[in-house]
Structures are given as C-alpha cells and as structure tokens.
Design a protein around this motif. Structure first.
Motif, PDB file in Angstrom:
ATOM      1  N   UNK A 198       0.868  -1.180   0.000  1.00 38.14           N
ATOM      2  CA  UNK A 198       0.000   0.000   0.000  1.00 38.14           C
ATOM      3  C   UNK A 198       0.901   1.225   0.000  1.00 38.14           C
ATOM      4  N   UNK A 199       0.707   2.083  -1.002  1.00 35.22           N
ATOM      5  CA  UNK A 199       1.620   3.207  -1.226  1.00 35.22           C
ATOM      6  C   UNK A 199       0.863   4.532  -1.139  1.00 35.22           C
ATOM      7  N   UNK A 200       1.468   5.499  -0.446  1.00 26.41           N
ATOM      8  CA  UNK A 200       0.964   6.873  -0.443  1.00 26.41           C
ATOM      9  C   UNK A 200       1.774   7.698  -1.436  1.00 26.41           C
ATOM     10  N   UNK A 201       1.101   8.303  -2.399  1.00 27.34           N
ATOM     11  CA  UNK A 201       1.767   9.138  -3.396  1.00 27.34           C
ATOM     12  C   UNK A 201       1.306  10.580  -3.180  1.00 27.34           C
ATOM     13  N   UNK A 202       2.245  11.469  -2.860  1.00 29.55           N
ATOM     14  CA  UNK A 202       1.884  12.840  -2.489  1.00 29.55           C
ATOM     15  C   UNK A 202       2.216  13.827  -3.610  1.00 29.55           C
ATOM     16  N   UNK A 203       1.291  14.746  -3.905  1.00 32.29           N
ATOM     17  CA  UNK A 203       1.510  15.751  -4.951  1.00 32.29           C
ATOM     18  C   UNK A 203       2.321  16.925  -4.415  1.00 32.29           C
ATOM     19  N   UNK A 204       2.653  17.855  -5.298  1.00 25.51           N
ATOM     20  CA  UNK A 204       3.406  19.028  -4.868  1.00 25.51           C
ATOM     21  C   UNK A 204       2.538  20.008  -4.098  1.00 25.51           C
ATOM     22  N   UNK A 205       1.318  20.221  -4.563  1.00 22.62           N
ATOM     23  CA  UNK A 205       0.446  21.176  -3.888  1.00 22.62           C
ATOM     24  C   UNK A 205      -1.000  20.923  -4.289  1.00 22.62           C
ATOM     25  N   UNK A 206      -1.903  21.821  -3.852  1.00 23.98           N
ATOM     26  CA  UNK A 206      -3.323  21.640  -4.123  1.00 23.98           C
ATOM     27  C   UNK A 206      -3.700  21.918  -5.575  1.00 23.98           C
ATOM     28  N   UNK A 217      -7.846  13.137   1.623  1.00 26.34           N
ATOM     29  CA  UNK A 217      -7.491  14.507   2.014  1.00 26.34           C
ATOM     30  C   UNK A 217      -6.410  14.507   3.101  1.00 26.34           C
ATOM     31  N   UNK A 218      -5.434  15.422   2.959  1.00 30.55           N
ATOM     32  CA  UNK A 218      -4.383  15.543   3.965  1.00 30.55           C
ATOM     33  C   UNK A 218      -4.349  16.936   4.595  1.00 30.55           C
ATOM     34  N   UNK A 273      -5.195  19.825  -0.040  1.00 29.51           N
ATOM     35  CA  UNK A 273      -4.319  18.862  -0.707  1.00 29.51           C
ATOM     36  C   UNK A 273      -4.822  17.436  -0.464  1.00 29.51           C
ATOM     37  N   UNK A 274      -4.772  16.621  -1.507  1.00 29.09           N
ATOM     38  CA  UNK A 274      -5.116  15.210  -1.390  1.00 29.09           C
ATOM     39  C   UNK A 274      -3.927  14.356  -1.819  1.00 29.09           C
ATOM     40  N   UNK A 275      -3.818  13.183  -1.223  1.00 25.64           N
ATOM     41  CA  UNK A 275      -2.785  12.225  -1.639  1.00 25.64           C
ATOM     42  C   UNK A 275      -3.458  11.034  -2.297  1.00 25.64           C
ATOM     43  N   UNK A 276      -2.719  10.351  -3.145  1.00 28.97           N
ATOM     44  CA  UNK A 276      -3.213   9.134  -3.802  1.00 28.97           C
ATOM     45  C   UNK A 276      -2.735   7.925  -3.007  1.00 28.97           C
TER      46      UNK A 276
END
Length: 235
Positions: free
Chosen positions: A147-155, A183-184, A188-191
């Motif tokens: 299970x992987x959390x992929x985080x974006x740069x910003x909103x 939602x984090x 911002x949301x993470x995948x």
C-alpha cells in the motif's frame, strides 16, 4: 459471506462488476483466491477498456494464473445466470517438468562414485549445484501486497494526471490495484494505491527512487511512502 454476480457477460453485469472493483483489488479478501478465478473463468472475454476497474482486475488475475496460479480459498462467489464453474483446474500452478528431473537422474548415473573425480566431473558437479541453488531460490520466492501513499506538490496538482502517470509505469512482476484520494489538509489530497509485486522481479524502493520520483512523473509526484508491505504467497 458469498458474493453474487448476475449475468456477468452483459453490459449491465459488467458495469456492476466494474463498480464493485472500484474500491477492491480482489473479488473477496485481500489476496487473489479461487473466487477471482471463478469470476475470471465466467467472463467470455476480457472486459473492454471502458470498464477500467474490471479490465485491470481481469489482466491482474490472468497474469497471476500465468506466473504461479492462485491458491487462496476465498469466501465463496455465485455467478447467477451462468453454468457452474470449477476453479480448481485453473487455480493450481502447473506441475514441475518431470523431464528435468529425469535428465538430472541420467547425469547422476554417469558419475563414478568410487573413482577419482576428474576436473570435468568437478565442473559438472559445481554447475549442477548452482542450478539446484538457483531453482530453490526461485521456488522460495513469492509475491507481496504493498500500500503506497503518493503525495503531490500542492493543491493545484492535477490528481487525475498524477494517477495516470503512476499507473503508466509498467514493469515485469508489477500489478497496480485499487486506489483512492485521501485529504491531507489545506485542500491537498494524496493518492493511496495498492500494488502487487513478484518479489524477485520488483523492488519497491527502486520503483520509488528510479521511476515514481524522477522525470517526467515528478512533475506531479512530490514523494512516495510505503504504508503497508505484506507477503501474500510463495510459489
């Protein structure tokens, strides 16, 4: 509790299957089982690309059946409107090649156990030992669920394009599963995405460092974290 599907080869049946697999990687439970094989066998042909989740699941189960078979028992599944299907024949990995064993027996019969070992015999023995070691290592290998959390740069990051970029990575032994946006804070949301790997073929650390956080994907991906890593089977 058994899961039931109705008229699975119709457009309506495929749509319901696709919706069912939106938040699931497998038909029942958290690993491939005979329930997946039963549904897979009930489909007369692979789901078309419009059924994104069903198509992803179908290809994943087809790959598992080619690589190692499926041994999980599952919770039970009913396919209404279809003839009964037995999953046993396709859920079990193919038997080992008996010809290889016979060849090894023939090689052993040529060895003089009471004479002095020649250089050629020593070399042959070393090669056989290396082959046995490699074969044993392969058999002890298995698969893992990650299970992987992929985080974006910003909103402002386009999360749809982020997920498309992540899923565009194709590596032998890597199978992408279900995903969702979480939602984090601060808009911002993470995948969060599931994947299954063949341990001998895929390193998750290398996948993150060499694929997910480099160009061109790092246009969307800021970082990745491993949330869970579980061994799911050996073969």
């Amino acid at each position: 509790m058994a899961v039931a599907f109705h008229d699975i080869n119709s457009a309506a049946g495929l749509k319901k299957l696709d919706q069912y697999l939106l938040t699931r990687s497998y038909i029942t439970g958290y690993q491939a089982s005979k329930d997946d094989v039963t549904v897979h066998a009930a489909l007369s042909k692979p789901p078309s690309a419009e059924y994104v989740n069903a198509s992803r699941w179908y290809n994943h189960i087809a790959a598992l059946l080619r690589i190692s078979g499926v041994s999980g028992e599952g919770c039970g599944v009913k396919i209404e409107g279809s003839a009964p299907i037995t999953a046993e024949a396709v859920a079990t990995p193919p038997a080992c090649d008996s010809k290889a064993s016979a060849a090894e027996d023939d090689d052993d019969s040529d060895v003089d156990l009471f004479g002095e070992e020649t250089e050629e015999e020593k070399k042959a023995a070393e090669e056989r030992a290396a082959a046995v070691k490699a074969s044993t290592k392969k058999k002890e290998s298995g698969k893992s669920s990650v299970l992987l959390d992929v985080k974006p740069w910003d909103d402002e990051t386009d999360m749809k394009k982020l997920e498309e970029a992540v899923r565009s990575i194709e590596v032998e032994g890597l199978f992408w599963g279900a995903s969702k946006l979480v939602p984090v804070g601060y808009g911002i949301k993470k995948l969060t995405i599931m994947l299954t790997i063949v341990d001998d073929l895929v390193s998750v650390d290398s996948l993150i460092e060499e694929r997910l956080t480099v160009e061109p994907i790092n246009e969307y991906v800021q970082s990745c974290d491993i949330v869970a890593f579980n061994k799911i089977c050996k073969y």
